[in-house]
Enzyme design. Sequence first.
Site, short mmCIF file in Angstrom:
data_model
loop_
_atom_site.label_atom_id
_atom_site.label_comp_id
_atom_site.label_asym_id
_atom_site.label_seq_id
_atom_site.Cartn_x
_atom_site.Cartn_y
_atom_site.Cartn_z
N ASP A 163 -35.50 32.30 -52.32
CA ASP A 163 -35.71 31.10 -53.12
C ASP A 163 -36.04 31.57 -54.53
O ASP A 163 -36.32 32.76 -54.75
CB ASP A 163 -36.85 30.27 -52.53
CG ASP A 163 -37.10 28.95 -53.27
OD1 ASP A 163 -36.18 28.47 -53.95
OD2 ASP A 163 -38.21 28.41 -53.16
N CYS A 187 -33.71 27.13 -50.45
CA CYS A 187 -33.76 26.47 -51.75
C CYS A 187 -32.63 25.47 -51.81
O CYS A 187 -31.46 25.85 -51.64
CB CYS A 187 -33.63 27.51 -52.86
SG CYS A 187 -33.50 26.82 -54.52
N CYS A 217 -36.53 19.21 -51.88
CA CYS A 217 -36.80 20.50 -52.51
C CYS A 217 -37.78 21.21 -51.60
O CYS A 217 -38.78 20.61 -51.17
CB CYS A 217 -37.38 20.32 -53.92
SG CYS A 217 -37.99 21.85 -54.66
N HIS A 248 -40.03 23.34 -52.17
CA HIS A 248 -41.40 23.38 -52.69
C HIS A 248 -42.21 22.17 -52.23
O HIS A 248 -43.41 22.27 -52.00
CB HIS A 248 -41.40 23.44 -54.22
CG HIS A 248 -41.15 24.79 -54.79
ND1 HIS A 248 -39.91 25.38 -54.82
CD2 HIS A 248 -42.00 25.68 -55.37
CE1 HIS A 248 -40.00 26.56 -55.39
NE2 HIS A 248 -41.26 26.77 -55.74
#
Length: 263
Positions: A7, A70, A177, A179
């Site tokens: 990522d 990712c 996403c 994250h």
Amino acid sequence: MKIALMDSGIGLLAAAAVVHRLRPDADLVISSDPGSMPWGPRTTEDLTERALGCARAAAAQRPDALIIACNTASVHALAAIRAELEPELPVIGTVPAIKPAAAGGGPVAIWATPATTGSPYQRGLIHDFAAGVEVTEVACPGLADAVERADEQAIDAAVADAAARTPRDVRAVVLGCTHYELVAERIRAAVQPPAAPPVVLHGSAGAVAAQALRRIGAVPRPEAAARGRLTVLLGGREAMEPVPAALAYPEGRSLAALVPAGA
């Protein structure tokens, strides 16, 4: 068994933690380039070259499979990475969980980076898997960066901004996403209407971890002895541990407990 994940930054922690939970005996390689984040605003050519750099560094560790943990890299660079590394190394991309979210009915919100929101890729997934379901695309500027820095105030501000643009009657939110999965409970709290049924969050970590095992003919063995080792690559260079911000999240702390591969 050795599973690699890549990522731009620490978004890979969610999938890595699931792989570790499913196969605590597996060695893990995590390859990122946090100095080049964020990838979203970069040109497709620049982003692809940076993603290839992370993928090549991971592949040099001779893993059995590579997870592109990712969404942005999967949108723009997955084909190039597969063209270079497959079939010798199975490569698993990350797709927003729009299909399972839509299967539960709408309304559905898709939280994603500005680069992914409204992209032909995401619109194609909506067309293919969410026809007839009310879907709202919600761009989340700054959220991935804030998560990468473990900046509490910036995370809260970005989540609140995106929640204000999310329909109040939403029944499911797709975390588009990787994250965002690290702050899933904050997102849930921000979008949950009072006295309404729980909003369901749909991430991708579990699906990509399971797919990686399937691609190499392995099965989950969560009861296996926790003897896996961890290799950390930052900008292609081996490091002793993940970036400090990783320790702000349970997923990062679980990986930090692994023995470094070089120890």
